[in-house]
Design a protein around this motif. Structure first.
Motif, PDB file in Angstrom:
ATOM      1  N   ASP A   1       0.716  -1.379   0.048  1.00  0.00           N
ATOM      2  CA  ASP A   1      -0.020   0.123  -0.065  1.00  0.00           C
ATOM      3  C   ASP A   1       0.909   1.340  -0.046  1.00  0.00           C
ATOM      4  O   ASP A   1       0.509   2.367   0.296  1.00  0.00           O
ATOM      5  N   HIS A   2       2.299   1.080  -0.233  1.00  0.00           N
ATOM      6  CA  HIS A   2       3.194   2.204  -0.268  1.00  0.00           C
ATOM      7  C   HIS A   2       3.168   2.829   1.006  1.00  0.00           C
ATOM      8  O   HIS A   2       3.599   4.189   0.878  1.00  0.00           O
ATOM      9  N   ARG A   3       2.988   2.183   2.060  1.00  0.00           N
ATOM     10  CA  ARG A   3       3.400   2.803   3.451  1.00  0.00           C
ATOM     11  C   ARG A   3       4.528   2.230   3.908  1.00  0.00           C
ATOM     12  O   ARG A   3       4.981   1.081   3.847  1.00  0.00           O
ATOM     13  N   ALA A   4       5.076   2.810   5.035  1.00  0.00           N
ATOM     14  CA  ALA A   4       6.337   2.190   5.789  1.00  0.00           C
ATOM     15  C   ALA A   4       5.885   1.039   6.478  1.00  0.00           C
ATOM     16  O   ALA A   4       5.104   1.317   7.537  1.00  0.00           O
ATOM     17  N   GLY A   5       6.613  -0.241   6.093  1.00  0.00           N
ATOM     18  CA  GLY A   5       6.333  -1.205   7.014  1.00  0.00           C
ATOM     19  C   GLY A   5       7.576  -1.890   7.646  1.00  0.00           C
ATOM     20  O   GLY A   5       8.665  -1.211   7.260  1.00  0.00           O
ATOM     21  N   PRO A   6       7.639  -2.976   8.300  1.00  0.00           N
ATOM     22  CA  PRO A   6       8.854  -3.343   8.877  1.00  0.00           C
ATOM     23  C   PRO A   6       9.640  -3.941   7.642  1.00  0.00           C
ATOM     24  O   PRO A   6       9.353  -4.328   6.498  1.00  0.00           O
ATOM     25  N   GLY A   7      11.033  -3.524   7.999  1.00  0.00           N
ATOM     26  CA  GLY A   7      12.066  -4.033   7.007  1.00  0.00           C
ATOM     27  C   GLY A   7      13.014  -4.657   7.685  1.00  0.00           C
ATOM     28  O   GLY A   7      12.689  -5.801   8.185  1.00  0.00           O
ATOM     29  N   THR A   8      14.201  -4.221   7.669  1.00  0.00           N
ATOM     30  CA  THR A   8      15.170  -4.988   8.571  1.00  0.00           C
ATOM     31  C   THR A   8      14.899  -4.925   9.992  1.00  0.00           C
ATOM     32  O   THR A   8      15.234  -5.734  10.836  1.00  0.00           O
ATOM     33  N   ALA A   9      14.105  -3.860  10.474  1.00  0.00           N
ATOM     34  CA  ALA A   9      13.740  -3.842  11.850  1.00  0.00           C
ATOM     35  C   ALA A   9      12.232  -4.342  11.774  1.00  0.00           C
ATOM     36  O   ALA A   9      11.461  -4.270  10.881  1.00  0.00           O
ATOM     37  N   GLU A  10      12.230  -5.506  12.724  1.00  0.00           N
ATOM     38  CA  GLU A  10      11.074  -6.090  12.751  1.00  0.00           C
ATOM     39  C   GLU A  10       9.787  -5.455  13.630  1.00  0.00           C
ATOM     40  O   GLU A  10       8.548  -5.508  13.335  1.00  0.00           O
ATOM     41  N   THR A  11      10.243  -4.735  14.575  1.00  0.00           N
ATOM     42  CA  THR A  11       9.341  -3.781  15.345  1.00  0.00           C
ATOM     43  C   THR A  11      10.232  -2.482  15.828  1.00  0.00           C
ATOM     44  O   THR A  11      11.156  -2.252  15.722  1.00  0.00           O
ATOM     45  N   TRP A  12       9.500  -1.679  16.460  1.00  0.00           N
ATOM     46  CA  TRP A  12       9.894  -0.238  16.962  1.00  0.00           C
ATOM     47  C   TRP A  12       8.895   0.134  18.152  1.00  0.00           C
ATOM     48  O   TRP A  12       7.898   0.015  18.080  1.00  0.00           O
TER      49      TRP A  12
END
Length: 551
Positions: free
Chosen positions: A92-103
Protein backbone atom coordinates in the motif's frame (compact mmCIF):
# COMPACT_ATOMS: atom_id res chain seq x y z
CA UNK A 1 19.05 17.90 -1.65
CA UNK A 2 17.47 16.24 -4.26
CA UNK A 3 16.76 14.41 -6.81
CA UNK A 4 17.05 13.71 -10.80
CA UNK A 5 15.01 11.85 -12.62
CA UNK A 6 13.13 9.72 -15.17
CA UNK A 7 9.57 9.64 -16.27
CA UNK A 8 8.96 6.02 -15.24
CA UNK A 9 9.87 3.58 -12.49
CA UNK A 10 10.55 0.38 -14.23
CA UNK A 11 12.46 1.62 -17.19
CA UNK A 12 14.22 4.83 -16.46
CA UNK A 13 14.95 6.14 -19.88
CA UNK A 14 15.48 9.76 -19.08
CA UNK A 15 17.47 11.05 -16.19
CA UNK A 16 16.44 13.40 -13.64
CA UNK A 17 18.53 14.82 -11.02
CA UNK A 18 17.47 14.06 -7.25
CA UNK A 19 16.61 14.47 -5.46
CA UNK A 20 15.10 13.91 -3.92
CA UNK A 21 14.94 15.33 -3.22
CA UNK A 22 15.78 13.40 -5.15
CA UNK A 23 16.21 13.45 -6.31
CA UNK A 24 16.28 15.97 -9.33
CA UNK A 25 15.95 15.28 -12.75
CA UNK A 26 11.16 7.55 -18.90
CA UNK A 27 9.82 6.29 -21.35
CA UNK A 28 8.59 -3.17 -23.25
CA UNK A 29 6.35 -9.55 -26.92
CA UNK A 30 7.12 -12.81 -25.67
CA UNK A 31 9.60 -12.82 -22.75
CA UNK A 32 10.69 -16.34 -23.60
CA UNK A 33 12.29 -14.94 -26.75
CA UNK A 34 14.76 -12.71 -24.86
CA UNK A 35 18.42 -13.04 -25.82
CA UNK A 36 21.01 -12.55 -23.11
CA UNK A 37 24.02 -14.59 -24.18
CA UNK A 38 26.60 -13.18 -26.62
CA UNK A 39 26.95 -16.55 -28.36
CA UNK A 40 23.42 -16.24 -29.73
CA UNK A 41 21.75 -18.95 -27.63
CA UNK A 42 18.01 -18.34 -27.45
CA UNK A 43 16.48 -17.12 -24.22
CA UNK A 44 14.57 -20.33 -23.66
CA UNK A 45 17.89 -22.09 -23.04
CA UNK A 46 19.12 -19.17 -20.89
CA UNK A 47 15.96 -19.24 -18.80
CA UNK A 48 16.33 -22.99 -18.21
CA UNK A 49 19.90 -22.46 -17.04
CA UNK A 50 19.28 -19.39 -14.87
CA UNK A 51 15.68 -19.92 -13.79
CA UNK A 52 13.30 -16.97 -13.86
CA UNK A 53 15.09 -13.94 -15.31
CA UNK A 54 13.42 -10.54 -15.57
CA UNK A 55 14.81 -8.17 -18.21
CA UNK A 56 14.55 -4.47 -17.35
CA UNK A 57 16.10 -1.19 -18.41
CA UNK A 58 17.80 1.18 -15.96
CA UNK A 59 18.30 3.89 -18.57
CA UNK A 60 21.89 4.73 -17.65
CA UNK A 61 24.69 3.73 -15.30
CA UNK A 62 23.79 4.31 -11.64
CA UNK A 63 25.43 7.42 -10.26
CA UNK A 64 26.67 5.28 -7.39
CA UNK A 65 25.64 2.17 -5.44
CA UNK A 66 26.93 3.86 -2.31
CA UNK A 67 23.54 4.64 -0.71
CA UNK A 68 24.83 7.97 0.60
CA UNK A 69 25.89 9.12 -2.87
CA UNK A 70 23.45 7.47 -5.30
CA UNK A 71 20.66 9.93 -4.57
CA UNK A 72 18.72 9.76 -7.85
CA UNK A 73 16.33 7.52 -9.76
CA UNK A 74 18.99 5.60 -11.71
CA UNK A 75 20.60 4.60 -8.41
CA UNK A 76 17.47 4.20 -6.27
CA UNK A 77 15.88 1.39 -8.28
CA UNK A 78 18.95 -0.87 -8.09
CA UNK A 79 19.66 0.06 -4.48
CA UNK A 80 16.09 -0.60 -3.34
CA UNK A 81 16.40 -4.19 -4.53
CA UNK A 82 19.97 -4.81 -3.38
CA UNK A 83 19.52 -3.33 0.08
CA UNK A 84 16.93 -2.69 2.76
CA UNK A 85 16.47 -0.09 5.49
CA UNK A 86 14.83 -0.29 8.88
CA UNK A 87 11.47 0.20 7.18
CA UNK A 88 10.31 -0.82 3.69
CA UNK A 89 7.36 0.39 1.64
CA UNK A 90 4.62 -2.22 1.60
CA UNK A 91 1.95 -3.09 -0.99
CA UNK A 92 0.00 0.00 0.00
CA UNK A 93 3.10 2.22 -0.34
CA UNK A 94 3.28 2.76 3.41
CA UNK A 95 6.28 2.33 5.67
CA UNK A 96 6.22 -1.17 7.13
CA UNK A 97 8.78 -3.45 8.77
CA UNK A 98 12.01 -4.01 6.90
CA UNK A 99 15.29 -4.93 8.57
CA UNK A 100 13.61 -3.72 11.76
CA UNK A 101 10.92 -6.17 12.85
CA UNK A 102 9.37 -3.81 15.41
CA UNK A 103 9.94 -0.40 16.97
CA UNK A 104 8.86 1.69 19.94
CA UNK A 105 8.18 5.44 19.92
CA UNK A 106 8.39 7.51 23.09
CA UNK A 107 5.35 9.48 24.29
CA UNK A 108 6.95 12.78 23.25
CA UNK A 109 7.55 11.48 19.71
CA UNK A 110 11.30 12.07 19.91
CA UNK A 111 12.90 8.70 20.65
CA UNK A 112 12.56 5.72 18.30
CA UNK A 113 13.88 2.32 19.37
CA UNK A 114 14.22 -0.16 16.52
CA UNK A 115 14.53 -3.91 17.05
CA UNK A 116 16.41 -5.59 14.18
CA UNK A 117 15.48 -9.04 12.96
CA UNK A 118 17.61 -11.80 14.41
CA UNK A 119 17.83 -13.43 10.96
CA UNK A 120 18.75 -10.24 9.05
CA UNK A 121 22.00 -10.94 7.19
CA UNK A 122 24.25 -9.42 4.58
CA UNK A 123 24.78 -11.11 1.23
CA UNK A 124 28.16 -12.37 2.47
CA UNK A 125 26.50 -14.07 5.44
CA UNK A 126 27.43 -11.48 8.10
CA UNK A 127 24.63 -10.54 10.53
CA UNK A 128 23.10 -7.08 10.06
CA UNK A 129 23.73 -5.24 13.32
CA UNK A 130 22.71 -1.88 14.74
CA UNK A 131 26.25 -0.58 14.31
CA UNK A 132 25.82 -0.94 10.51
CA UNK A 133 23.12 1.74 10.66
CA UNK A 134 25.13 3.97 13.00
CA UNK A 135 28.11 3.75 10.65
CA UNK A 136 26.05 4.36 7.51
CA UNK A 137 24.12 7.35 8.81
CA UNK A 138 27.14 9.08 10.31
CA UNK A 139 29.03 8.43 7.08
CA UNK A 140 26.17 10.09 5.19
CA UNK A 141 26.27 13.08 7.54
CA UNK A 142 30.06 13.41 7.55
CA UNK A 143 30.79 16.68 5.68
CA UNK A 144 33.79 14.95 4.10
CA UNK A 145 31.45 12.47 2.38
CA UNK A 146 29.63 15.22 0.51
CA UNK A 147 26.38 13.25 0.45
CA UNK A 148 23.57 14.95 -1.48
CA UNK A 149 21.15 13.12 0.83
CA UNK A 150 22.57 14.46 4.09
CA UNK A 151 19.77 16.98 4.57
CA UNK A 152 17.33 14.09 5.07
CA UNK A 153 19.22 13.20 8.22
CA UNK A 154 18.56 16.63 9.75
CA UNK A 155 15.48 15.24 11.48
CA UNK A 156 17.93 13.53 13.87
CA UNK A 157 19.26 15.49 16.81
CA UNK A 158 22.82 16.71 16.19
CA UNK A 159 22.80 15.73 12.51
CA UNK A 160 22.62 19.18 10.96
CA UNK A 161 25.35 20.55 13.24
CA UNK A 162 27.67 17.68 12.32
CA UNK A 163 26.99 17.93 8.61
CA UNK A 164 27.51 21.71 8.60
CA UNK A 165 30.85 21.43 10.42
CA UNK A 166 29.56 22.93 13.66
CA UNK A 167 29.35 19.68 15.59
CA UNK A 168 30.88 16.23 15.81
CA UNK A 169 29.81 12.69 14.98
CA UNK A 170 29.34 12.08 18.70
CA UNK A 171 26.57 14.70 18.72
CA UNK A 172 24.43 12.67 16.31
CA UNK A 173 21.85 10.86 18.42
CA UNK A 174 22.00 7.46 16.75
CA UNK A 175 23.12 4.71 19.12
CA UNK A 176 23.58 0.95 18.94
CA UNK A 177 22.19 -0.11 22.33
CA UNK A 178 23.20 -3.68 21.51
CA UNK A 179 23.77 -5.72 18.36
CA UNK A 180 20.10 -5.76 17.39
CA UNK A 181 18.75 -2.57 19.00
CA UNK A 182 19.09 0.91 17.49
CA UNK A 183 18.02 4.09 19.26
CA UNK A 184 17.35 7.31 17.33
CA UNK A 185 16.53 10.66 18.96
CA UNK A 186 14.91 13.32 16.78
CA UNK A 187 15.42 17.08 16.95
CA UNK A 188 11.64 17.56 17.00
CA UNK A 189 8.63 15.28 16.59
CA UNK A 190 8.32 14.18 12.95
CA UNK A 191 5.21 12.19 12.19
CA UNK A 192 6.51 10.99 8.81
CA UNK A 193 9.92 9.81 10.07
CA UNK A 194 9.21 6.14 9.35
CA UNK A 195 8.46 7.13 5.74
CA UNK A 196 11.73 9.04 5.54
CA UNK A 197 13.61 5.91 6.61
CA UNK A 198 12.40 3.99 3.54
CA UNK A 199 14.63 6.19 1.37
CA UNK A 200 17.80 4.41 0.17
CA UNK A 201 19.92 7.11 1.82
CA UNK A 202 19.12 5.42 5.16
CA UNK A 203 20.15 1.94 4.11
CA UNK A 204 22.80 0.33 6.34
CA UNK A 205 26.39 -0.30 5.31
CA UNK A 206 28.30 -3.37 6.47
CA UNK A 207 30.70 -1.37 8.61
CA UNK A 208 33.37 -4.07 8.74
CA UNK A 209 33.41 -4.43 4.95
CA UNK A 210 33.45 -0.65 4.42
CA UNK A 211 36.28 -0.12 6.88
CA UNK A 212 38.37 -2.73 5.07
CA UNK A 213 37.47 -1.42 1.59
CA UNK A 214 35.97 2.08 1.22
CA UNK A 215 35.23 1.28 -2.45
CA UNK A 216 33.14 -1.78 -1.57
CA UNK A 217 30.20 -0.42 -3.60
CA UNK A 218 32.03 0.16 -6.89
CA UNK A 219 32.22 -3.40 -8.30
CA UNK A 220 30.08 -6.53 -8.22
CA UNK A 221 32.75 -8.72 -6.62
CA UNK A 222 33.05 -6.39 -3.59
CA UNK A 223 29.44 -5.21 -3.23
CA UNK A 224 27.66 -6.39 -0.10
CA UNK A 225 23.93 -5.78 0.35
CA UNK A 226 21.15 -6.92 2.66
CA UNK A 227 18.17 -6.84 0.26
CA UNK A 228 16.20 -9.43 -1.74
CA UNK A 229 18.88 -9.58 -4.44
CA UNK A 230 22.67 -9.53 -4.64
CA UNK A 231 24.84 -7.95 -7.33
CA UNK A 232 26.13 -10.84 -9.43
CA UNK A 233 27.83 -8.88 -12.22
CA UNK A 234 28.23 -5.30 -13.38
CA UNK A 235 29.57 -4.20 -16.76
CA UNK A 236 29.75 -0.48 -16.28
CA UNK A 237 27.62 1.62 -18.64
CA UNK A 238 26.30 -1.61 -20.20
CA UNK A 239 24.46 -3.95 -17.84
CA UNK A 240 23.92 -5.21 -14.29
CA UNK A 241 22.77 -8.69 -13.27
CA UNK A 242 21.15 -9.35 -9.90
CA UNK A 243 20.68 -12.81 -8.39
CA UNK A 244 18.37 -13.87 -5.58
CA UNK A 245 20.05 -13.29 -2.21
CA UNK A 246 19.84 -16.57 -0.34
CA UNK A 247 20.82 -14.78 2.89
CA UNK A 248 17.89 -12.33 2.80
CA UNK A 249 15.64 -12.80 5.83
CA UNK A 250 12.52 -13.06 3.63
CA UNK A 251 14.11 -14.98 0.73
CA UNK A 252 11.23 -17.49 0.60
CA UNK A 253 8.92 -14.87 -0.95
CA UNK A 254 11.40 -13.87 -3.69
CA UNK A 255 10.29 -15.65 -6.89
CA UNK A 256 12.82 -14.34 -9.42
CA UNK A 257 16.18 -16.01 -9.79
CA UNK A 258 17.82 -13.12 -11.61
CA UNK A 259 17.20 -9.60 -12.85
CA UNK A 260 19.05 -8.25 -15.87
CA UNK A 261 19.28 -4.45 -16.18
CA UNK A 262 20.16 -2.92 -19.53
CA UNK A 263 21.25 0.72 -19.77
CA UNK A 264 19.42 2.13 -22.80
CA UNK A 265 18.79 5.87 -22.68
CA UNK A 266 16.50 6.07 -25.72
CA UNK A 267 12.77 5.40 -25.57
CA UNK A 268 12.53 4.09 -29.15
CA UNK A 269 15.46 1.68 -28.76
CA UNK A 270 14.14 0.22 -25.52
CA UNK A 271 10.65 -0.14 -27.07
CA UNK A 272 12.16 -2.05 -30.00
CA UNK A 273 13.94 -4.30 -27.49
CA UNK A 274 10.59 -4.94 -25.81
CA UNK A 275 9.03 -5.86 -29.15
CA UNK A 276 11.86 -8.27 -29.89
CA UNK A 277 11.64 -9.86 -26.43
CA UNK A 278 14.90 -8.45 -25.10
CA UNK A 279 13.08 -6.45 -22.40
CA UNK A 280 10.14 -7.49 -20.25
CA UNK A 281 9.01 -3.93 -19.54
CA UNK A 282 9.34 -0.66 -21.43
CA UNK A 283 8.08 2.89 -21.51
CA UNK A 284 5.97 4.09 -24.41
CA UNK A 285 7.71 6.44 -26.86
CA UNK A 286 5.65 9.66 -27.03
CA UNK A 287 4.96 9.27 -30.75
CA UNK A 288 3.33 5.87 -30.08
CA UNK A 289 1.30 6.98 -27.07
CA UNK A 290 -2.05 7.32 -28.86
CA UNK A 291 -1.58 3.88 -30.38
CA UNK A 292 -0.47 1.97 -27.27
CA UNK A 293 -1.73 3.77 -24.16
CA UNK A 294 -5.03 1.87 -23.94
CA UNK A 295 -3.52 -1.59 -24.42
CA UNK A 296 -4.19 -4.46 -22.02
CA UNK A 297 -0.48 -4.76 -21.25
CA UNK A 298 -0.10 -1.16 -20.01
CA UNK A 299 0.32 -0.30 -16.32
CA UNK A 300 -0.64 3.28 -15.42
CA UNK A 301 -0.16 4.62 -11.91
CA UNK A 302 0.79 7.69 -9.88
CA UNK A 303 4.38 8.75 -9.54
CA UNK A 304 5.16 11.53 -7.11
CA UNK A 305 7.38 14.04 -8.82
CA UNK A 306 7.74 17.08 -11.01
CA UNK A 307 9.55 18.13 -14.15
CA UNK A 308 10.57 21.78 -13.90
CA UNK A 309 13.12 24.31 -15.09
CA UNK A 310 15.48 26.36 -12.94
CA UNK A 311 16.75 29.89 -13.43
CA UNK A 312 20.21 30.84 -12.22
CA UNK A 313 19.63 34.06 -10.26
CA UNK A 314 23.36 34.81 -10.31
CA UNK A 315 23.40 35.15 -14.12
CA UNK A 316 21.80 37.81 -16.28
CA UNK A 317 18.99 38.33 -17.11
CA UNK A 318 17.44 36.07 -14.50
CA UNK A 319 18.43 38.19 -11.54
CA UNK A 320 15.21 40.05 -12.39
CA UNK A 321 12.01 38.49 -10.99
CA UNK A 322 9.71 39.92 -13.66
CA UNK A 323 11.83 38.44 -16.43
CA UNK A 324 11.71 35.05 -14.69
CA UNK A 325 7.94 35.35 -14.36
CA UNK A 326 7.63 36.31 -18.03
CA UNK A 327 9.37 33.12 -19.14
CA UNK A 328 7.19 31.01 -16.82
CA UNK A 329 3.90 32.52 -18.01
CA UNK A 330 4.91 32.06 -21.66
CA UNK A 331 4.83 28.24 -21.31
CA UNK A 332 1.77 26.33 -22.49
CA UNK A 333 1.99 23.33 -20.17
CA UNK A 334 -1.15 21.68 -21.49
CA UNK A 335 0.33 21.49 -24.98
CA UNK A 336 3.58 20.02 -23.66
CA UNK A 337 1.71 17.36 -21.67
CA UNK A 338 -0.76 16.47 -24.44
CA UNK A 339 1.35 16.73 -27.59
CA UNK A 340 5.01 16.41 -26.53
CA UNK A 341 5.31 14.08 -23.53
CA UNK A 342 1.88 12.41 -23.91
CA UNK A 343 1.31 9.12 -22.05
CA UNK A 344 -1.41 10.67 -19.93
CA UNK A 345 0.83 13.04 -17.95
CA UNK A 346 -0.78 16.04 -16.27
CA UNK A 347 0.39 19.64 -16.78
CA UNK A 348 1.70 21.28 -13.60
CA UNK A 349 0.42 24.71 -12.59
CA UNK A 350 1.97 24.40 -9.14
CA UNK A 351 5.03 22.74 -7.61
CA UNK A 352 3.42 20.15 -5.30
CA UNK A 353 1.89 17.19 -7.10
CA UNK A 354 -1.66 16.03 -6.27
CA UNK A 355 -2.07 13.27 -3.71
CA UNK A 356 -1.11 14.91 -0.41
CA UNK A 357 -4.09 14.98 1.96
CA UNK A 358 -4.16 17.84 4.47
CA UNK A 359 -5.24 17.54 8.14
CA UNK A 360 -8.64 18.91 7.04
CA UNK A 361 -9.03 16.21 4.39
CA UNK A 362 -8.30 18.41 1.37
CA UNK A 363 -5.71 17.82 -1.32
CA UNK A 364 -2.78 20.23 -1.10
CA UNK A 365 -3.08 20.98 -4.82
CA UNK A 366 -6.78 21.83 -4.53
CA UNK A 367 -6.14 24.25 -1.67
CA UNK A 368 -3.39 26.24 -3.39
CA UNK A 369 -4.85 25.94 -6.88
CA UNK A 370 -3.15 27.04 -10.10
CA UNK A 371 -0.19 29.28 -9.23
CA UNK A 372 1.71 29.36 -12.54
CA UNK A 373 -0.77 29.74 -15.41
CA UNK A 374 -0.20 30.11 -19.14
CA UNK A 375 -0.71 33.83 -19.78
CA UNK A 376 1.18 35.09 -22.85
CA UNK A 377 -0.15 38.66 -22.63
CA UNK A 378 0.96 38.99 -19.02
CA UNK A 379 4.27 37.40 -19.99
CA UNK A 380 4.91 40.10 -22.61
CA UNK A 381 4.09 42.87 -20.17
CA UNK A 382 6.32 41.43 -17.44
CA UNK A 383 9.20 41.05 -19.88
CA UNK A 384 8.93 44.69 -20.92
CA UNK A 385 8.79 45.83 -17.29
CA UNK A 386 11.72 43.63 -16.28
CA UNK A 387 13.87 44.81 -19.18
CA UNK A 388 13.11 48.44 -18.30
CA UNK A 389 14.10 47.82 -14.68
CA UNK A 390 17.47 46.41 -15.81
CA UNK A 391 18.02 48.98 -18.56
CA UNK A 392 18.04 46.32 -21.29
CA UNK A 393 17.37 47.33 -24.88
CA UNK A 394 17.64 43.64 -25.67
CA UNK A 395 18.12 40.59 -23.51
CA UNK A 396 21.56 39.01 -23.03
CA UNK A 397 22.01 35.71 -24.86
CA UNK A 398 20.04 32.93 -23.21
CA UNK A 399 21.00 29.25 -23.25
CA UNK A 400 18.71 26.50 -22.00
CA UNK A 401 20.59 23.32 -20.98
CA UNK A 402 19.06 19.88 -20.55
CA UNK A 403 20.40 16.42 -19.71
CA UNK A 404 20.63 14.14 -22.73
CA UNK A 405 17.50 12.15 -23.60
CA UNK A 406 14.99 12.21 -26.42
CA UNK A 407 12.12 13.29 -24.17
CA UNK A 408 14.13 16.07 -22.56
CA UNK A 409 15.13 17.29 -26.01
CA UNK A 410 11.53 17.36 -27.21
CA UNK A 411 10.37 19.40 -24.22
CA UNK A 412 13.27 21.83 -24.55
CA UNK A 413 12.48 22.35 -28.23
CA UNK A 414 8.84 23.04 -27.36
CA UNK A 415 9.93 25.64 -24.80
CA UNK A 416 12.28 27.23 -27.31
CA UNK A 417 9.39 27.62 -29.76
CA UNK A 418 7.07 29.08 -27.10
CA UNK A 419 9.59 31.68 -25.99
CA UNK A 420 10.04 32.71 -29.60
CA UNK A 421 6.29 32.87 -30.25
CA UNK A 422 5.09 34.51 -27.05
CA UNK A 423 8.07 36.66 -26.03
CA UNK A 424 9.92 37.11 -29.32
CA UNK A 425 13.01 35.83 -27.51
CA UNK A 426 15.54 33.52 -29.12
CA UNK A 427 16.81 30.81 -26.77
CA UNK A 428 19.72 28.53 -27.66
CA UNK A 429 19.59 24.88 -26.62
CA UNK A 430 22.43 22.68 -25.47
CA UNK A 431 22.53 19.21 -23.94
CA UNK A 432 25.00 17.49 -21.61
CA UNK A 433 25.41 13.94 -20.38
CA UNK A 434 23.86 13.45 -16.97
CA UNK A 435 26.92 13.47 -14.71
CA UNK A 436 28.40 16.54 -16.41
CA UNK A 437 25.03 18.28 -16.37
CA UNK A 438 24.41 17.55 -12.68
CA UNK A 439 27.79 18.89 -11.60
CA UNK A 440 27.44 22.03 -13.70
CA UNK A 441 23.96 22.75 -12.38
CA UNK A 442 25.07 22.26 -8.79
CA UNK A 443 28.00 24.63 -9.35
CA UNK A 444 25.65 27.34 -10.71
CA UNK A 445 27.35 27.19 -14.11
CA UNK A 446 24.10 26.85 -16.09
CA UNK A 447 22.03 29.92 -16.89
CA UNK A 448 18.69 28.17 -17.42
CA UNK A 449 18.32 24.40 -17.04
CA UNK A 450 16.00 21.43 -16.92
CA UNK A 451 15.33 19.66 -13.61
CA UNK A 452 13.18 16.98 -12.13
CA UNK A 453 12.22 15.97 -8.63
CA UNK A 454 11.15 12.55 -7.41
CA UNK A 455 9.66 12.47 -3.92
CA UNK A 456 11.95 11.09 -1.23
CA UNK A 457 9.15 10.61 1.28
CA UNK A 458 5.42 11.23 1.59
CA UNK A 459 5.08 14.85 2.68
CA UNK A 460 4.88 18.11 0.67
CA UNK A 461 7.74 19.68 2.62
CA UNK A 462 10.03 17.26 0.78
CA UNK A 463 10.01 19.31 -2.43
CA UNK A 464 9.65 22.70 -0.79
CA UNK A 465 12.73 22.31 1.40
CA UNK A 466 14.85 22.04 -1.75
CA UNK A 467 14.93 25.83 -2.05
CA UNK A 468 16.11 26.82 1.43
CA UNK A 469 19.35 28.76 1.59
CA UNK A 470 22.43 26.63 0.86
CA UNK A 471 20.42 23.47 0.16
CA UNK A 472 22.23 21.05 -2.12
CA UNK A 473 19.04 20.91 -4.16
CA UNK A 474 18.60 24.68 -4.51
CA UNK A 475 20.84 25.22 -7.55
CA UNK A 476 19.35 28.64 -8.30
CA UNK A 477 21.19 31.11 -6.08
CA UNK A 478 17.88 31.94 -4.35
CA UNK A 479 18.05 32.81 -0.66
CA UNK A 480 15.29 34.13 1.62
CA UNK A 481 15.12 34.23 5.41
CA UNK A 482 11.33 34.40 5.15
CA UNK A 483 11.20 31.26 3.02
CA UNK A 484 13.66 29.44 5.28
CA UNK A 485 11.46 30.27 8.29
CA UNK A 486 8.36 28.93 6.53
CA UNK A 487 10.11 25.64 5.80
CA UNK A 488 11.41 25.36 9.36
CA UNK A 489 7.83 25.76 10.58
CA UNK A 490 6.60 23.35 7.92
CA UNK A 491 8.93 20.68 9.29
CA UNK A 492 8.66 21.17 13.05
CA UNK A 493 5.28 22.67 13.97
CA UNK A 494 3.45 20.20 16.21
CA UNK A 495 0.03 21.53 15.18
CA UNK A 496 -0.56 19.87 11.78
CA UNK A 497 -2.91 22.54 10.45
CA UNK A 498 -0.39 25.22 11.36
CA UNK A 499 2.37 23.20 9.72
CA UNK A 500 0.40 22.85 6.49
CA UNK A 501 -0.45 26.55 6.42
CA UNK A 502 3.29 27.28 6.40
CA UNK A 503 3.71 24.88 3.48
CA UNK A 504 0.89 26.53 1.52
CA UNK A 505 2.57 29.90 1.98
CA UNK A 506 5.96 28.50 1.00
CA UNK A 507 4.64 27.20 -2.32
CA UNK A 508 2.97 30.54 -3.04
CA UNK A 509 6.28 32.26 -2.37
CA UNK A 510 8.04 29.94 -4.81
CA UNK A 511 5.49 30.85 -7.46
CA UNK A 512 5.97 34.55 -6.81
CA UNK A 513 9.77 34.52 -6.75
CA UNK A 514 9.78 32.12 -9.72
CA UNK A 515 13.34 30.90 -9.34
CA UNK A 516 11.92 27.83 -11.07
CA UNK A 517 8.74 27.00 -12.95
CA UNK A 518 6.82 23.70 -13.23
CA UNK A 519 6.15 21.79 -16.46
CA UNK A 520 4.28 18.55 -15.66
CA UNK A 521 3.71 15.97 -12.97
CA UNK A 522 5.14 12.52 -13.44
CA UNK A 523 3.17 9.36 -13.77
CA UNK A 524 4.08 5.72 -14.32
CA UNK A 525 3.19 4.26 -17.70
CA UNK A 526 4.81 0.88 -18.35
CA UNK A 527 4.36 -1.82 -20.95
CA UNK A 528 4.63 -5.29 -19.41
CA UNK A 529 5.21 -8.54 -21.25
CA UNK A 530 2.77 -11.40 -20.72
CA UNK A 531 3.56 -13.31 -17.54
CA UNK A 532 5.23 -10.40 -15.71
CA UNK A 533 3.51 -9.58 -12.44
CA UNK A 534 4.07 -8.41 -8.89
CA UNK A 535 6.34 -5.41 -9.52
CA UNK A 536 5.59 -2.78 -6.87
CA UNK A 537 5.93 0.69 -8.37
CA UNK A 538 5.92 3.13 -5.49
CA UNK A 539 4.81 6.73 -6.11
CA UNK A 540 7.72 8.00 -4.05
CA UNK A 541 10.19 7.17 -6.77
CA UNK A 542 11.50 3.60 -6.84
CA UNK A 543 10.22 0.14 -7.59
CA UNK A 544 10.41 -3.11 -5.65
CA UNK A 545 11.07 -6.52 -7.23
CA UNK A 546 10.79 -8.50 -4.00
CA UNK A 547 7.39 -9.93 -5.00
CA UNK A 548 7.88 -9.82 -8.79
CA UNK A 549 7.34 -12.94 -10.86
CA UNK A 550 7.64 -14.05 -14.48
CA UNK A 551 5.44 -16.91 -15.57
Amino acid sequence: MKKFLFLLFAVLTVVVLAACTANDDTDEEDPTENVDEPDGDDNGETADADGKVLYLNNGTEPTSLDPSIGFDAVSWDPLNNLMEGLTRLDNDHRAGPGTAETWDISDDGLTYTFHLREDAKWSNGDPVVAEDFVYAWKYMLDPETGSPAAFLGYFIEGAEAYNSGEGSADDVKVTAKDEKTLEVVLAQPTGFFLDVLTNPAFFPINHQVAQDNPKWHAEADTFVGNGPFKLESWKHDEEMVFAKNEHYWDADVVKLDKVHFAMINDSNTQYQMFQSGDLDTASIPPELSDQLIDGDNVFIGPYGGLEFYRFNLTMEPFQNKKIRQAFAYAVNREDIAQYVVKNGVEPAFGFINPGYTSPTGEDFRDVNGDLVPFDPERAKQLLEEGMAEEGYDELPEITLTYSTSDTNKAVAEALQSMFQEHLDVKVELTNQEWNVFAEAQQALELQFSRSSFINDYNDPVNFLESFITDSYMNRTGFSSEEYDALIAKGKSATDEEERWEALYEAEKMLADEMMAFPIRYYNTVVLEADGVEGILRHPVGYFDLKYADKK
